[in-house]
Design a protein around this motif. Structure first.
Motif, short mmCIF file in Angstrom:
data_model
loop_
_atom_site.label_atom_id
_atom_site.label_comp_id
_atom_site.label_asym_id
_atom_site.label_seq_id
_atom_site.Cartn_x
_atom_site.Cartn_y
_atom_site.Cartn_z
N ASN A 164 16.80 -43.81 3.82
CA ASN A 164 15.48 -43.47 3.30
C ASN A 164 14.66 -44.72 3.03
OD1 ASN A 164 13.21 -42.36 2.21
ND2 ASN A 164 14.18 -41.67 0.30
N THR A 187 14.02 -21.88 5.30
CA THR A 187 15.07 -21.85 6.31
C THR A 187 16.39 -21.24 5.85
OG1 THR A 187 15.81 -24.07 5.67
CG2 THR A 187 14.18 -23.93 7.44
N ARG A 231 4.65 -31.98 4.43
CA ARG A 231 4.72 -31.90 2.96
C ARG A 231 5.26 -33.18 2.34
NH1 ARG A 231 6.64 -25.88 3.64
NH2 ARG A 231 4.80 -24.71 2.95
N GLN A 232 6.15 -33.83 3.05
CA GLN A 232 6.71 -35.10 2.56
C GLN A 232 5.58 -36.12 2.43
OE1 GLN A 232 8.50 -37.47 5.57
NE2 GLN A 232 9.90 -38.51 4.18
N LEU A 277 15.77 -35.24 5.13
CA LEU A 277 14.60 -34.83 4.35
C LEU A 277 14.53 -35.59 3.05
CD1 LEU A 277 15.09 -30.97 4.74
CD2 LEU A 277 13.69 -32.45 6.17
N THR A 278 13.32 -36.01 2.68
CA THR A 278 13.12 -36.69 1.41
C THR A 278 12.04 -35.97 0.61
OG1 THR A 278 11.34 -38.19 2.09
CG2 THR A 278 13.59 -38.87 2.59
N PRO A 330 9.85 -25.55 10.81
CA PRO A 330 10.18 -25.98 9.45
C PRO A 330 10.33 -27.49 9.28
CG PRO A 330 11.51 -24.09 10.05
CD PRO A 330 10.80 -24.51 11.30
N LEU A 331 10.85 -28.18 10.27
CA LEU A 331 11.04 -29.63 10.10
C LEU A 331 9.68 -30.33 10.05
CD1 LEU A 331 12.71 -32.21 9.91
CD2 LEU A 331 12.61 -32.35 12.41
N ALA A 343 8.12 -29.71 6.80
CA ALA A 343 8.73 -30.57 5.77
C ALA A 343 8.17 -31.98 5.84
CB ALA A 343 10.25 -30.59 5.91
N HIS A 397 18.63 -32.95 10.26
CA HIS A 397 17.43 -33.69 9.84
C HIS A 397 17.69 -34.44 8.54
CE1 HIS A 397 15.77 -30.93 12.65
NE2 HIS A 397 15.75 -29.91 11.83
N TYR A 453 11.36 -26.49 2.19
CA TYR A 453 12.13 -26.38 3.43
C TYR A 453 13.30 -25.42 3.25
CZ TYR A 453 15.23 -27.57 7.32
OH TYR A 453 16.05 -27.50 8.43
N ILE A 505 6.81 -44.66 6.74
CA ILE A 505 7.04 -43.26 7.11
C ILE A 505 6.14 -42.87 8.28
CG2 ILE A 505 6.85 -40.87 6.29
CD1 ILE A 505 9.21 -42.38 5.07
#
Lengths: 233, 218
Positions: free
Chosen positions: A70, A98, B99-100, A85-86, B92-93, B96, A83, A94, B149
Motif C-alpha cells: 500500500n 460483492t 471510492r478509494q 483494496l485500501t 465492483p473493483l 472501489a 484485488h 465493496y 495512486i
C-alpha cells in the motif's frame, strides 16, 4: 445458528472458497479504528481471512515491504478476489456490493444516504483529525501540550453533533432498526475516544446507549482490539 | 408536481463545489441557497441552519422532502436516484477504486485543511500566519500519496477513461491547493487531469467564481 441482530431472518452462512481465489488477507493493526471497522464487516459477511499485523507503533507501515502493498502506508488493506483494496469506507462498500451475508446498507436511497452521512461524519469528520500524523505535527510544531486537547476537541465536537443527529434517527441501531456501516464505524470511534484519548461519552446518551448495545454483538467482539493476534499480552 | 432540489452551499466550500459539479454532470436543475461561512462567525452556526443540519455544515441538499448532508453521501444518493451520466462505474473493483480516490481526498486531505480546523489552529497558536503553512502542508502531503495512486489507476480521468466521483472530488481539492500555493509541478498526473476536467462545462459552471454568492472581484 441464531441471528443476533434483530431477527431479520438472515441465515448466516459461510462463503465457500472459490476455485480461483485464495483466502482474503487483511493487513491490520489491533487498535487501528479503521482496521476495526473492516474486521467487523468481514465477520458479518462471514469471511474467513488471514490476519497480517502491521505494527504502526514501530512504524512498520513505513517500511518498503509494506509500501509495496500500500503506497499510502496505511492500514487496513484487504486483499480479496485477486484485488488489493485500501481505505476502510470504500472497502466496506465493496464488501457490501460483492459479498453475501447480512446487508449493511438499507434498501431505500434516503436511508442509505443517512447511513452514509453518519459514516462520513466519523470517517471524515472525526478520525482524520485525531490521526497520529496530525497529532505529531501539532506536538512538533506547536508543542506537545497541545496534542491531547486537540484530539479531544475534535472528538467532542464530532460526538456532540452526532448525538443530535442520532437522537433523531436512531432506534436499536444508528439508523432505525437495521444494522449498518454507520454502526460499524461508531463502535471503533467510541472505543478509540475512550481508550486512547480519555474522552468520556456520558454527555452523549444516544451514542452511549448504541455503543453499549453494539459491543455485545459477537461480530463486534471478535473484531475488538482486545481479541486480535497482535493484541499486546 | 415535483419541486426542484434545493442546495445550501457556500461558493468556496469544496464540499459544496463537489455537489454542484455532480448536479451539473447529471443535468439536475436546482435552487441555490447561499450560506455565508464567514459572516458574523458563520451562518452555518445559526439556530436556523443548525435545525436544518445539526452538523452545521454545507452542503445540504433538500430533495423530495429528504434532507441530505455530507457531500459523498449526497452524490451517492444522486447516483442511485437519478438517470443521467453515471459517476460510478459498473464493476465492483473500479467502483472501489473510485471510492478509494474520493476517500483519500474527502477523508484524508480536505478535513484537515478545512475552515474550522484552520480557525482552531490560529486560535491554538495565536498566529494568523500559520494558516498558509498548515493548508499547504496537508494538501502537499495528501497529494504526494494521491499522485502515486493516480499513476497506477488513471487514464484520461482519475480512474481509467470514465468521468467519476473521483474527478468530482479532485477539482475542488486542486482549487484549494492553488489557494495555498501548493506547487502543482510536483504532481504532474493530478495537474494533467485537473486541467482536462476544468474545461468541462459541468465543472466550469460549478466553480466558485460562477456562484451567486461569490463576492464581486473574486
Amino acid at each position: 445458528t441464531q441471528s443476533t441482530w434483530g431477527g431479520r431472518g438472515e441465515q448466516p452462512h459461510f462463503v465457500s472458497l472459490s476455485l480461483t481465489m485464495s483466502t482474503p488477507i487483511l493487513y491490520s493493526y489491533y487498535i487501528s479504528s479503521c482496521s476495526f471497522r473492516v474486521r467487523i464487516a468481514l465477520n458479518f459477511k462471514k469471511i474467513k481471512y488471514q490476519y497480517r499485523t502491521v505494527d504502526l507503533r514501530s512504524g512498520e507501515n513505513y517500511k518498503d515491504d509494506f509500501k509495496k502493498i500500500n503506497p499510502l502506508q496505511q492500514v487496513p488493506v484487504l486483499q480479496i478476489d485477486g484485488h488489493t483494496l485500501t481505505n476502510s469506507w470504500s472497502i466496506l462498500e465493496y464488501l457490501e456490493e460483492t459479498q453475501s451475508g447480512l446487508p449493511l446498507l438499507p434498501k431505500e436511497p434516503e436511508k442509505r444516504a443517512l447511513v452514509r452521512s453518519i459514516t462520513d461524519a466519523i470517517v471524515s469528520g472525526i478520525q482524520p483529525l485525531q490521526n497520529v500524523i496530525v497529532q505529531k505535527y501539532i506536538a512538533v510544531n506547536f508543542g506537545a501540550e497541545h496534542a491531547s486537547p486537540w484530539t479531544q476537541h475534535w472528538i467532542h465536537l464530532g460526538f456532540s453533533k452526532l448525538e443530535i443527529l442520532l437522537n433523531n434517527v436512531a432506534r436499536d441501531y444508528c439508523v432505525g432498526d437495521e444494522l449498518s456501516i454507520a454502526d460499524l464505524c461508531l463502535v471503533p470511534q467510541v472505543y478509540n475516544a475512550m481508550k486512547r484519548f480519555d474522552v468520556s461519552i456520558d454527555k452523549y446518551p444516544t451514542i452511549e446507549r448504541l455503543y453499549n448495545k453494539l459491543r455485545e454483538i459477537p461480530e463486534f467482539i471478535e473484531a475488538h482490539p482486545d481479541n486480535q493476534p497482535d493484541t499486546p499480552k | 408536481m415535483t419541486s426542484k432540489p434545493v442546495l445550501y452551499s457556500y461558493y468556496r466550500s469544496s464540499c459544496s463545489y463537489r455537489v454542484r459539479i455532480a448536479l451539473n454532470i447529471k443535468g439536475i436543475d436546482y435552487d441555490y441557497r447561499p450560506v455565508n461561512m464567514l459572516k458574523d462567525g458563520g451562518e452555518q452556526y445559526t439556530d436556523g441552519f443548525s435545525e436544518l443540519n445539526p452538523m452545521k455544515q454545507v452542503p445540504v441538499l433538500i430533495d423530495k422532502g429528504h434532507t441530505l448532508t455530507q457531500s459523498l453521501p449526497i452524490i451517492e444518493y444522486l447516483e442511485e436516484t437519478r438517470e443521467g451520466p453515471k459517476l460510478l462505474p459498473e464493476d465492483p473493483l473500479s467502483r472501489a477504486t473510485v471510492r478509494q480516490v474520493a476517500e483519500i481526498i474527502a477523508a484524508g486531505i480536505q478535513p484537515i485543511q478545512n475552515l474550522k480546523v484552520i480557525r482552531k489552529v490560529v486560535q491554538l497558536t495565536g498566529r494568523e500566519d500559520v494558516k498558509p503553512e498548515w493548508g499547504n502542508h496537508w494538501i502537499d502531503e495528501g497529494f504526494k500519496a494521491l499522485e502515486v495512486i493516480l499513476i497506477s489507476c488513471s487514464g484520461m480521468y482519475c480512474v481509467g477513461d470514465s468521468l467519476s466521483l473521483a474527478d468530482v472530488c479532485l477539482v475542488p481539492q486542486v482549487y484549494n491547493a492553488l489557494r495555498y500555493k501548493v506547487d502543482m509541478e510536483k504532481f504532474p498526473v493530478i495537474k494533467r487531469i485537473n486541467e482536462k476536467l476544468k474545461k468541462l462545462k459541468p465543472f466550469i459552471d460549478a466553480s466558485p467564481d460562477r456562484q451567486p454568492d461569490c463576492p464581486k472581484g473574486v
